[in-house]
Write a protein that holds these residues in place. Structure first.
Motif, short mmCIF file in Angstrom:
data_model
loop_
_atom_site.label_atom_id
_atom_site.label_comp_id
_atom_site.label_asym_id
_atom_site.label_seq_id
_atom_site.Cartn_x
_atom_site.Cartn_y
_atom_site.Cartn_z
N ALA A 134 1.12 4.63 -3.97
CA ALA A 134 0.09 5.42 -4.64
C ALA A 134 0.66 6.63 -5.35
CB ALA A 134 -0.97 5.88 -3.62
N SER A 135 1.95 6.89 -5.19
CA SER A 135 2.57 8.05 -5.83
C SER A 135 4.03 7.71 -6.13
CB SER A 135 2.50 9.28 -4.91
OG SER A 135 3.26 9.06 -3.73
N ALA B 133 12.92 1.69 8.56
CA ALA B 133 11.68 1.20 7.94
C ALA B 133 10.51 2.11 8.28
CB ALA B 133 11.40 -0.23 8.41
N GLN B 134 10.47 2.62 9.50
CA GLN B 134 9.38 3.53 9.87
C GLN B 134 9.41 4.82 9.06
OE1 GLN B 134 10.21 3.65 14.14
NE2 GLN B 134 8.32 2.53 14.54
N VAL B 135 10.60 5.21 8.62
CA VAL B 135 10.73 6.44 7.83
C VAL B 135 10.43 6.18 6.36
CG1 VAL B 135 12.31 8.25 7.06
CG2 VAL B 135 12.39 7.45 9.44
N LEU B 136 11.06 5.16 5.79
CA LEU B 136 10.95 4.92 4.35
C LEU B 136 9.68 4.16 3.97
CD1 LEU B 136 14.66 4.01 3.48
CD2 LEU B 136 13.47 6.19 3.16
N LEU B 137 9.17 3.32 4.87
CA LEU B 137 7.94 2.57 4.58
C LEU B 137 6.75 3.13 5.36
CD1 LEU B 137 9.29 -1.11 4.60
CD2 LEU B 137 8.91 0.40 2.63
N GLY B 138 6.94 4.25 6.03
CA GLY B 138 5.86 4.84 6.80
C GLY B 138 4.77 5.41 5.91
N PRO B 139 3.60 5.66 6.48
CA PRO B 139 2.48 6.21 5.69
C PRO B 139 2.84 7.57 5.10
CG PRO B 139 1.73 5.43 7.85
CD PRO B 139 3.24 5.44 7.89
N SER B 140 2.38 7.78 3.88
CA SER B 140 2.56 9.08 3.24
C SER B 140 1.59 10.09 3.85
CB SER B 140 2.34 8.96 1.74
OG SER B 140 1.00 8.56 1.47
N GLY B 141 1.75 11.35 3.45
CA GLY B 141 0.85 12.37 3.96
C GLY B 141 -0.60 12.08 3.60
N ALA B 142 -0.82 11.59 2.37
CA ALA B 142 -2.18 11.28 1.95
C ALA B 142 -2.76 10.13 2.76
CB ALA B 142 -2.20 10.94 0.46
N GLU B 143 -1.93 9.12 3.05
CA GLU B 143 -2.41 7.99 3.84
C GLU B 143 -2.72 8.40 5.28
OE1 GLU B 143 -0.12 4.28 1.61
OE2 GLU B 143 0.88 5.38 3.21
N LEU C 259 -3.66 11.36 6.22
CA LEU C 259 -4.89 12.16 6.16
C LEU C 259 -6.10 11.25 6.01
CD1 LEU C 259 -6.23 14.91 6.07
CD2 LEU C 259 -5.83 14.96 3.60
N ALA C 260 -5.99 10.21 5.16
CA ALA C 260 -7.10 9.28 4.98
C ALA C 260 -7.41 8.54 6.28
CB ALA C 260 -6.79 8.29 3.86
N ALA C 261 -6.34 8.12 6.99
CA ALA C 261 -6.55 7.43 8.28
C ALA C 261 -7.20 8.35 9.30
CB ALA C 261 -5.21 6.91 8.80
N LEU C 262 -6.77 9.63 9.29
CA LEU C 262 -7.37 10.59 10.22
C LEU C 262 -8.84 10.83 9.89
CD1 LEU C 262 -7.01 12.60 12.53
CD2 LEU C 262 -6.25 14.28 10.85
N GLU C 263 -9.16 10.92 8.60
CA GLU C 263 -10.55 11.12 8.21
C GLU C 263 -11.40 9.91 8.59
OE1 GLU C 263 -10.34 11.90 4.07
OE2 GLU C 263 -9.89 14.04 4.30
N GLU C 264 -10.83 8.71 8.40
CA GLU C 264 -11.57 7.50 8.78
C GLU C 264 -11.82 7.47 10.29
OE1 GLU C 264 -11.11 2.62 8.53
OE2 GLU C 264 -9.58 3.94 7.66
N ARG C 265 -10.79 7.82 11.06
CA ARG C 265 -10.95 7.85 12.51
C ARG C 265 -11.98 8.90 12.93
NH1 ARG C 265 -11.23 5.23 17.14
NH2 ARG C 265 -10.46 6.42 18.91
N THR C 266 -11.96 10.04 12.26
CA THR C 266 -12.93 11.09 12.57
C THR C 266 -14.34 10.62 12.26
OG1 THR C 266 -11.28 12.79 12.08
CG2 THR C 266 -13.58 13.47 12.09
N GLU C 267 -14.52 9.93 11.12
CA GLU C 267 -15.84 9.42 10.77
C GLU C 267 -16.32 8.42 11.82
OE1 GLU C 267 -18.01 10.14 8.44
OE2 GLU C 267 -16.76 11.75 7.66
N GLN C 268 -15.42 7.57 12.31
CA GLN C 268 -15.80 6.59 13.34
C GLN C 268 -16.24 7.29 14.62
OE1 GLN C 268 -12.34 4.11 13.72
NE2 GLN C 268 -12.80 2.91 11.89
N LEU C 269 -15.49 8.32 15.01
CA LEU C 269 -15.84 9.04 16.23
C LEU C 269 -17.17 9.78 16.07
CD1 LEU C 269 -12.36 10.49 17.27
CD2 LEU C 269 -13.58 8.58 18.30
#
Length: 405
Positions: free
Chosen positions: A100-101, A186-196, A198-208
């Motif tokens: 995405a970037s 792979a966990q470092v170079l293919l890991g989620p970006s900061g935006a991803e 944050l989006a996952a955290l927001e999704e989890r927060t919405e679910q909770l």
């Protein structure tokens, strides 16, 4: 099994090995074109490593390549029952979203180059170890083959037999070590970006938040209905009046029917079914709650000032639930005591207050777990308002202020 033998029996060792070997294919394809693999020199091997790099750097900028590499890494570097796109486990540290970037594209390009270097190195090392094993086996059987490995072969047959398992073990352990390094990289170079993240955290927060809201809905609506039914049944038994018993049974029937409708609505939410938010009751329908409380024998005095119809839908719906919980608490913990309800809309603010006298010996609280009152405060806070609950002299009050501007 001894710890040092575990890499031999773990499937992850061999899936990571295959993952590394697959990444070396492109280098060998380039090498067959130039400089060839007949009698390569050191310079030729350097070219084999370097030639594919520009292409890999360019390919890494294609957004979908990150998703492809992420899926491969999840399934081959972290195999097992957890290796799913949505499954738990360490593979969750590897993203399967397209780039995405430009930062994501850059990390993907670096990963492709690093995977090439590690894979080609493991491929060449595996070839050398396989060649050495065949030479040792040939020498052990008295048929020495041409030396094709870079390592010397002892001339004693029994020594060659003893060296074969050592070579194979050494190969597996080196592969296991490089595989572990590849997985961590792979966990470092293919890991989620900061935006991803944050989006996952927001999704989890919405679910909770949604689960919390559903829990409050069940507590408020079903709890209210059951409390009214229990109070009505107890009052009918104590009264011994057939006419009062008929009214109580009618109130229990009506409350139970409303509770079933509310339960069905909440179950539809749990099943992710679509239902208009506007179907939820508002303060304009508060008479239903007040009539239910009165039917249980409670004297309810209501004071309404200001236009309730101007209160925004979300505020009015949450206000209804707050009033419902306040009346439920009165019936549950204090019985059929007089209740004073005040609803006021003024100065861009809705004020909702419920008061009732504390029964003798009750002390300074209603009792219970306090989850209902906590829900009242949470609802008020979500709307930018505030709520006060607790004893006030010889009364218990629920005082809520909600902005309506």
């Amino acid at each position: 099994m001894p710890r040092f033998l575990r890499p031999l029996a773990r499937a992850v060792t061999y899936t990571r090995w295959l993952h590394l070997l697959c990444s070396s294919v492109i280098a060998f394809v380039f090498a067959m074109v130039y400089p060839g693999l007949s009698t390569p020199s050191v310079r030729d091997w350097v070219l084999v490593y370097v030639t594919p790099v520009p292409l890999l750097l360019l390919v890494g900028t294609i957004p979908v390549i990150r998703r492809s590499e992420g899926l491969q890494a999840r399934m081959m570097l972290f195999p097992g029952k957890h290796a799913r796109v949505a499954g738990p486990g360490p593979e969750r540290e590897i993203s399967v979203a397209p780039s995405a970037s430009w930062q994501d594209r850059g990390r993907t390009s670096v990963w492709l180059v690093l995977r090439l270097f590690l894979g080609l190195s493991v491929g060449l090392f595996s070839g050398q170890m396989a060649s050495l094993t065949m030479e040792l086996a040939g020498t052990a059987m008295g048929e020495p083959a041409d030396s094709i490995s870079a390592l010397p072969v002892p001339g004693t047959p029994w020594l060659c037999v003893a060296a074969i398992p050592c070579v194979l073990l050494f190969l597996v352990y080196v592969v296991a070590g490089v595989g572990w390094l590849t997985a961590r990289t792979a966990q470092v170079l293919l890991g989620p970006s900061g935006a991803e993240r944050l989006a996952a955290l927001e999704e989890r927060t919405e679910q909770l938040l949604e689960r919390n809201r559903i829990a409050r809905e069940l507590h408020d609506s079903i709890g209210h209905a059951l409390t009214v039914a229990v109070v009505q049944a107890g009052a009918a038994r104590a009264a011994g009046d057939p006419a009062f018993t008929d009214r109580a049974l009618g109130a229990i029937e009506e409350t139970g029917r409303a509770a079933l409708e509310e339960l069905e609505r909440v179950l539809l939410v749990l099943r992710e079914a679509e239902r208009p938010v506007g179907s939820r009751p508002t303060l304009q329908e508060a008479d239903r709650l007040l009539d239910s409380a009165r039917a249980s024998g409670t004297k309810v005095e209501v004071t309404v000032s200001g236009p309730l119809e101007t209160v925004p839908g979300p505020v009015s719906r949450e206000g209804y639930r707050i009033l419902q919980e306040a009346l439920t608490n009165v019936l549950r913990h204090c019985g059929t005591v007089p209740v004073t309800v005040t609803l006021q809309v003024a100065d861009k603010q809705l004020t909702l207050e419920v008061r009732n006298p504390l029964p003798p010996g009750r002390g300074s609280g209603h009792g219970g777990t306090g989850s209902g009152l906590r829900g009242v405060r949470e609802r008020a806070a979500l709307l930018g308002g505030n709520a006060r609950t607790g004893p006030l002299r010889d009364e218990w009050q629920v005082h809520v202020e909600l902005p309506v501007g």
